[in-house]
Write a protein that holds these residues in place. Sequence first.
Motif, mmCIF file in Angstrom:
data_model
loop_
_atom_site.group_PDB
_atom_site.id
_atom_site.type_symbol
_atom_site.label_atom_id
_atom_site.label_comp_id
_atom_site.label_asym_id
_atom_site.label_seq_id
_atom_site.Cartn_x
_atom_site.Cartn_y
_atom_site.Cartn_z
ATOM 1 N N ASN A 193 38.417 74.032 46.277
ATOM 2 C CA ASN A 193 38.871 72.679 45.968
ATOM 3 C C ASN A 193 39.107 72.561 44.476
ATOM 4 O O ASN A 193 38.376 73.147 43.678
ATOM 5 N N SER A 194 40.132 71.807 44.101
ATOM 6 C CA SER A 194 40.370 71.548 42.682
ATOM 7 C C SER A 194 39.272 70.620 42.182
ATOM 8 O O SER A 194 38.437 70.133 42.947
ATOM 9 N N ALA A 195 39.288 70.357 40.898
ATOM 10 C CA ALA A 195 38.366 69.361 40.352
ATOM 11 C C ALA A 195 38.666 68.025 41.027
ATOM 12 O O ALA A 195 39.727 67.838 41.616
ATOM 13 N N GLU A 196 37.740 67.097 40.956
ATOM 14 C CA GLU A 196 37.907 65.805 41.614
ATOM 15 C C GLU A 196 38.205 64.728 40.579
ATOM 16 O O GLU A 196 37.558 64.670 39.537
ATOM 17 N N ALA A 197 39.206 63.908 40.857
ATOM 18 C CA ALA A 197 39.520 62.753 40.008
ATOM 19 C C ALA A 197 39.032 61.513 40.735
ATOM 20 O O ALA A 197 38.932 61.493 41.960
ATOM 21 N N ASN A 198 38.702 60.465 39.978
ATOM 22 C CA ASN A 198 38.330 59.208 40.626
ATOM 23 C C ASN A 198 38.788 58.040 39.770
ATOM 24 O O ASN A 198 39.021 58.178 38.568
ATOM 25 N N VAL A 199 38.940 56.919 40.431
ATOM 26 C CA VAL A 199 39.349 55.690 39.753
ATOM 27 C C VAL A 199 38.706 54.517 40.478
ATOM 28 O O VAL A 199 38.508 54.552 41.685
ATOM 29 N N THR A 200 38.347 53.487 39.701
ATOM 30 C CA THR A 200 37.824 52.258 40.293
ATOM 31 C C THR A 200 39.000 51.328 40.559
ATOM 32 O O THR A 200 39.791 51.044 39.654
ATOM 33 N N VAL A 201 39.117 50.882 41.808
ATOM 34 C CA VAL A 201 40.230 50.029 42.231
ATOM 35 C C VAL A 201 39.718 48.602 42.350
ATOM 36 O O VAL A 201 38.795 48.331 43.120
ATOM 37 N N ALA A 202 40.300 47.701 41.594
ATOM 38 C CA ALA A 202 39.895 46.292 41.629
ATOM 39 C C ALA A 202 40.215 45.678 42.990
ATOM 40 O O ALA A 202 41.076 46.175 43.725
ATOM 41 N N GLY A 203 39.537 44.593 43.310
ATOM 42 C CA GLY A 203 39.800 43.887 44.558
ATOM 43 C C GLY A 203 41.250 43.436 44.626
ATOM 44 O O GLY A 203 41.834 43.033 43.619
ATOM 45 N N SER A 204 41.869 43.544 45.782
ATOM 46 C CA SER A 204 43.260 43.169 46.051
ATOM 47 C C SER A 204 44.285 43.980 45.258
ATOM 48 O O SER A 204 45.419 43.559 45.112
ATOM 49 N N ALA A 205 43.895 45.150 44.757
ATOM 50 C CA ALA A 205 44.815 45.981 43.975
ATOM 51 C C ALA A 205 45.301 47.178 44.785
ATOM 52 O O ALA A 205 44.661 47.603 45.746
ATOM 53 N N THR A 206 46.431 47.720 44.376
ATOM 54 C CA THR A 206 47.001 48.938 44.951
ATOM 55 C C THR A 206 47.030 49.994 43.856
ATOM 56 O O THR A 206 47.414 49.697 42.728
ATOM 57 N N ARG A 223 45.100 50.618 49.110
ATOM 58 C CA ARG A 223 45.163 49.169 48.893
ATOM 59 C C ARG A 223 43.764 48.648 49.153
ATOM 60 O O ARG A 223 43.222 48.778 50.252
ATOM 61 N N ASN A 224 43.146 48.079 48.114
ATOM 62 C CA ASN A 224 41.802 47.512 48.258
ATOM 63 C C ASN A 224 41.947 46.100 48.815
ATOM 64 O O ASN A 224 42.347 45.178 48.111
ATOM 65 N N ASN A 225 41.614 45.928 50.097
ATOM 66 C CA ASN A 225 41.710 44.630 50.744
ATOM 67 C C ASN A 225 40.479 43.772 50.524
ATOM 68 O O ASN A 225 40.442 42.613 50.923
ATOM 69 N N GLY A 226 39.461 44.344 49.890
ATOM 70 C CA GLY A 226 38.236 43.604 49.615
ATOM 71 C C GLY A 226 38.307 42.831 48.308
ATOM 72 O O GLY A 226 39.262 42.957 47.537
ATOM 73 N N ALA A 227 37.265 42.050 48.049
ATOM 74 C CA ALA A 227 37.206 41.255 46.823
ATOM 75 C C ALA A 227 36.488 42.001 45.698
ATOM 76 O O ALA A 227 36.632 41.650 44.532
ATOM 77 N N THR A 228 35.715 43.029 46.050
ATOM 78 C CA THR A 228 34.955 43.765 45.038
ATOM 79 C C THR A 228 35.609 45.116 44.749
ATOM 80 O O THR A 228 36.276 45.697 45.610
ATOM 81 N N PRO A 229 35.417 45.638 43.541
ATOM 82 C CA PRO A 229 35.989 46.945 43.204
ATOM 83 C C PRO A 229 35.409 48.056 44.082
ATOM 84 O O PRO A 229 34.272 47.968 44.551
ATOM 85 N N ALA A 230 36.194 49.102 44.286
ATOM 86 C CA ALA A 230 35.758 50.265 45.067
ATOM 87 C C ALA A 230 36.335 51.513 44.406
ATOM 88 O O ALA A 230 37.331 51.452 43.688
ATOM 89 N N ILE A 231 35.698 52.659 44.663
ATOM 90 C CA ILE A 231 36.111 53.908 44.026
ATOM 91 C C ILE A 231 36.945 54.756 44.991
ATOM 92 O O ILE A 231 36.618 54.881 46.169
#
Length: 105
Positions: A32-45, A84-92
């Motif tokens: 596996n390559s290295a892993e990237a991550n990002v925090t996605v705000a609520g209601s964001a794509t 697409r984060n359909n929630g109100a809280t951020p998710a990774i």
Amino acid sequence: DFTVASSQLSHYTIDILGYFAPPQATALECLNSAEANVTVAGSATVDLTAPACAAGYAETATQCVSASFQMPLVSMSNGVCSVRNNGATPAILYASRRCCRVPGR
């Protein structure tokens, strides 16, 4: 394959150095390559691109992991994960690539 032609009685000596090894079935060598991550705000794509494969390896799969049931994967292809984060809280969102090669003998 070769041909020798002569108009006189002749003797030939042929010396061949080397050998032919028949092909062998070889299992793929994958990592596996290295892993990237990002925090996605609520209601964001978001589109997240996974790090590239190491030299000599080719991508065989894009791996995307959403840290929330409220953030489904929209698409995953060529190392890019879209959510697409359909929630109100951020998710990774996590992204990596499965990279393989045929090892030498």
